[in-house]
Design a protein around this motif. Structure first.
Motif, mmCIF file in Angstrom:
data_model
loop_
_atom_site.group_PDB
_atom_site.id
_atom_site.type_symbol
_atom_site.label_atom_id
_atom_site.label_comp_id
_atom_site.label_asym_id
_atom_site.label_seq_id
_atom_site.Cartn_x
_atom_site.Cartn_y
_atom_site.Cartn_z
ATOM 1 N N GLU A 59 0.734 -1.113 0.141
ATOM 2 C CA GLU A 59 0.024 -0.058 0.020
ATOM 3 C C GLU A 59 1.030 1.222 -0.299
ATOM 4 O O GLU A 59 0.573 2.149 -0.893
ATOM 5 C CB GLU A 59 -1.031 -0.094 1.327
ATOM 6 N N ARG A 87 2.519 1.902 -3.383
ATOM 7 C CA ARG A 87 1.802 2.319 -4.246
ATOM 8 C C ARG A 87 1.912 1.383 -5.312
ATOM 9 O O ARG A 87 2.000 1.640 -6.684
ATOM 10 C CB ARG A 87 1.545 3.843 -4.645
ATOM 11 N N ALA A 124 -0.012 -0.925 -6.414
ATOM 12 C CA ALA A 124 -1.254 -1.164 -7.519
ATOM 13 C C ALA A 124 -0.913 -0.404 -8.806
ATOM 14 O O ALA A 124 -1.517 -0.626 -9.906
ATOM 15 C CB ALA A 124 -2.408 -0.631 -6.728
ATOM 16 N N LYS A 125 -0.399 0.951 -8.849
ATOM 17 C CA LYS A 125 -0.142 1.727 -10.091
ATOM 18 C C LYS A 125 0.806 0.982 -10.981
ATOM 19 O O LYS A 125 0.708 1.370 -12.202
ATOM 20 C CB LYS A 125 0.300 3.028 -9.568
ATOM 21 N N TRP A 126 1.702 0.140 -10.422
ATOM 22 C CA TRP A 126 2.531 -0.570 -11.362
ATOM 23 C C TRP A 126 1.974 -1.389 -12.430
ATOM 24 O O TRP A 126 2.547 -1.626 -13.518
ATOM 25 C CB TRP A 126 3.567 -1.329 -10.772
ATOM 26 N N THR A 127 0.799 -1.756 -12.313
ATOM 27 C CA THR A 127 -0.113 -2.763 -13.056
ATOM 28 C C THR A 127 -1.403 -2.271 -13.169
ATOM 29 O O THR A 127 -2.314 -2.857 -13.429
ATOM 30 C CB THR A 127 -0.147 -4.186 -12.159
ATOM 31 N N LYS A 128 -1.492 -0.767 -13.453
ATOM 32 C CA LYS A 128 -2.945 -0.332 -13.726
ATOM 33 C C LYS A 128 -3.220 -0.643 -15.063
ATOM 34 O O LYS A 128 -4.479 -0.831 -15.260
ATOM 35 C CB LYS A 128 -2.245 1.286 -13.925
ATOM 36 N N LYS A 129 -2.256 -0.931 -16.178
ATOM 37 C CA LYS A 129 -2.892 -1.025 -17.484
ATOM 38 C C LYS A 129 -2.525 -2.699 -17.886
ATOM 39 O O LYS A 129 -2.512 -3.123 -19.037
ATOM 40 C CB LYS A 129 -2.026 -0.247 -18.400
ATOM 41 N N GLU A 154 -2.409 -7.769 -4.530
ATOM 42 C CA GLU A 154 -2.864 -7.328 -5.889
ATOM 43 C C GLU A 154 -4.175 -7.962 -6.255
ATOM 44 O O GLU A 154 -5.020 -7.407 -7.085
ATOM 45 C CB GLU A 154 -1.530 -7.876 -6.563
ATOM 46 N N ASN A 168 -6.984 -6.043 -4.732
ATOM 47 C CA ASN A 168 -6.973 -4.729 -5.253
ATOM 48 C C ASN A 168 -7.646 -4.691 -6.681
ATOM 49 O O ASN A 168 -8.603 -4.015 -6.794
ATOM 50 C CB ASN A 168 -5.688 -4.015 -5.493
ATOM 51 N N LYS A 169 -7.351 -5.719 -7.517
ATOM 52 C CA LYS A 169 -7.829 -5.707 -8.835
ATOM 53 C C LYS A 169 -9.157 -6.575 -9.113
ATOM 54 O O LYS A 169 -10.057 -6.309 -9.762
ATOM 55 C CB LYS A 169 -6.840 -6.483 -9.758
#
Length: 526
Positions: free
Chosen positions: A384, A387, A389-394, A450, A453-454
């Motif tokens: 958390e 951050r 989670a932004k590494w795998t945003k796409k 992860e 989150n996803k």
């Protein structure tokens, strides 16, 4: 007196308090005189000093408070105050004992006692100074012996010779077990191994949740603090020699008789392994040198200056490329550039490309590569706070076959890890054979975070295992771990089951990696 007794004390109560104060001061005086008499031989008589006149204080209606436990020293030469001519009180820091309006402290025995106490305090200070002076004069002589330095040098040389003998003996034992590098590389390997073990002990001590592990590591850390580096090296060599002798000279363990069903299972497993070996394409051994034309290109690339090559967002300069020369450590720029080459190869090929049987041209898997800063952030700050989670945003990592992760341990050692969705394994590969349980725990925690989150639910770890290869190639020095890591990641991206490289292939692989980085593509030959 009312402001000292709260304004409600009667004359009888004031007289009782005064009596208790006098008794306390008399006991203190007698005890001090007895102590001084025992030290100097006989008591001394002192003349009381006149007490200063106090300044008037405003009357306050307060509840009486108990006197402080510690009493500060009185002034050595008190001077009377000109602001008041009535009552007198001491400046000892203590609350003055109560008195009646008709009696003053200047004429009471309290003044005499306090004056004697002041003089006794001066005498005690003088006595302490005299004793300290005598103690300094009687201090023993600390000069070293004239042969002390020669003795220390001789002892250090003897210990160094012992360490060299143990190192040579350990080297011969490793040669019997298949060690192929020379003695200088073996020395680098030993020093590198000792450093990694110390760092790992500190890391486990800081992160372990087991009470038994904490106790064991605390005892080991205490022993390491108690001994010098030389003593630790001696202990390490003795332990390594004991383990090597035990593995070489110990008899094979006794195997109890197995049932007929167990024997059938072993025979079936051997047949399955033989069939799989025949069906699997054979891995060809790596050559010793590149073709002459490619060798010339490698030499020219090492002579260039500035930016050598670019691939997506990664680039390599001449200073980075020089680290692929022999006996040098690889840095983040080289490993991240090589990871980007692996990722670009997987994205640029079709999913069902047939293999040509050469051993390297196996169909690339759907892979994703995390750069070298991923594990540092995950271990240091967590999912958390970093951050991640932004590494795998796409990117949906759960749709990939394998996730490749290079790991830098304490800025001292490179290893590789993978999250293999095809085989439901969290894999760790270490060319030094160190414990990787912390990496397994960290990647499990990341996978679950992860997925929450996803996918908004916990990850299902049913049938997932923590995998560590038992026959993974091992390095024989202290500087090739980065090359082992890059080649491991490249092999995992092709779905290879075995690893064709060994320590003897490192000079060739370093030259080939220079060619690959210079041309921004992976080697496709044998």
């Amino acid at each position: 007196m009312e402001h000292r007794l709260g304004g409600n004390a009667s004359p009888s109560e004031a007289s009782g308090i005064l009596s208790r104060w006098k008794l306390l001061i008399q006991e203190t005086l007698h005890l001090t005189r007895d102590t001084l008499s025992a030290l100097v031989g006989a008591p001394r008589q002192f003349e009381p000093q006149p007490l200063p006149q106090p300044r008037p204080r405003p009357i306050r209606n307060r509840h009486p408070s108990p006197p402080p436990r510690r009493q500060p020293k009185p002034e050595l030469h008190p001077q009377p105050s000109s602001s008041s001519q009535g009552r007198q009180e001491t400046h000892t820091g203590l609350p003055s004992p109560p008195s009646t309006h008709a009696t003053t402290l200047s004429s009471s025995p309290t003044a005499s006692l306090l004056g004697s106490y002041t003089q006794l305090d001066v005498e005690l200070e003088l006595l302490k100074a005299t004793q300290e002076r005598d103690r300094v004069r009687k201090r023993p002589h600390t000069r070293e012996h004239i042969h002390a330095k020669a003795h220390k040098d001789k002892l250090a040389q003897i210990r160094q010779n012992d360490l060299d003998d143990m190192q040579k003996e350990l080297y011969e034992m490793h040669r019997k077990r298949g060690f192929s590098s020379d003695y200088s590389d073996f020395q680098d390997f030993i020093h590198f191994r000792q450093r990694l073990e110390r760092l790992q002990n500190l890391e486990v001590l800081a992160t372990s949740r087991s009470l038994s592990d904490l106790r064991a590591k605390a005892e080991a850390d205490e022993r390491a603090r108690r001994h010098s580096h030389e003593d630790y090296s001696r202990y390490w060599y003795k332990r390594a020699l004991a383990h090597a002798k035990a593995s070489i000279e110990s008899p094979k363990p006794f195997r109890p008789s197995t049932s007929f069903f167990d024997q059938l299972q072993k025979l079936q497993a051997a047949k399955d392994q033989e069939i799989e070996g025949k069906l699997r394409p054979k891995v060809q051994p790596l050559p010793d040198r590149l073709p002459p034309d490619d060798e010339a290109k490698v030499a020219s690339l090492l002579l260039r200056r500035g930016v050598i090559s670019k691939c997506e967002r990664e680039q390599v300069t001449d200073k980075d490329l020089s680290r692929l020369n022999p006996r040098a450590w690889l840095n983040d720029e080289l490993i991240n550039f090589y990871g980007q080459l692996i990722l670009s190869r997987g994205e640029g090929r079709k999913e069902n490309q047939p293999a040509n049987g050469s051993g390297r041209a196996i169909t690339p898997l759907k892979v994703h590569y995390f750069n070298t800063f991923f594990w540092t952030k995950l271990k240091g700050d967590g999912y958390e706070k970093s951050r991640l989670a932004k590494w795998t945003k796409k990117i949906d990592i759960f749709s990939k076959d394998v996730i490749l992760i290079p790991i830098n341990h304490n800025n001292s050692h490179w290893t590789s890890a993978a999250i293999n969705f095809r085989k439901k394994r969290i894999e760790c590969y270490d060319s030094m054979g160190m414990d990787q349980s912390a990496v397994h725990r960290g990647l499990r925690a990341y996978l679950d975070a992860e997925h929450r989150n996803k996918k908004k639910k916990p990850f299902d770890f049913t049938d997932w295992v923590d995998y560590t290869s038992e026959d993974f190639p091992q390095q024989e020095n202290g500087y090739d771990c980065g090359v082992f890591t890059c080649q491991t990641l490249e092999s995992l991206a092709r779905g290879a089951e075995t690893f064709a490289f060994r320590q003897s292939n490192m000079p060739y692989l370093r030259r080939r990696m220079v060619w690959e980085i210079g041309h921004a593509k992976l080697w496709e030959g044998s």
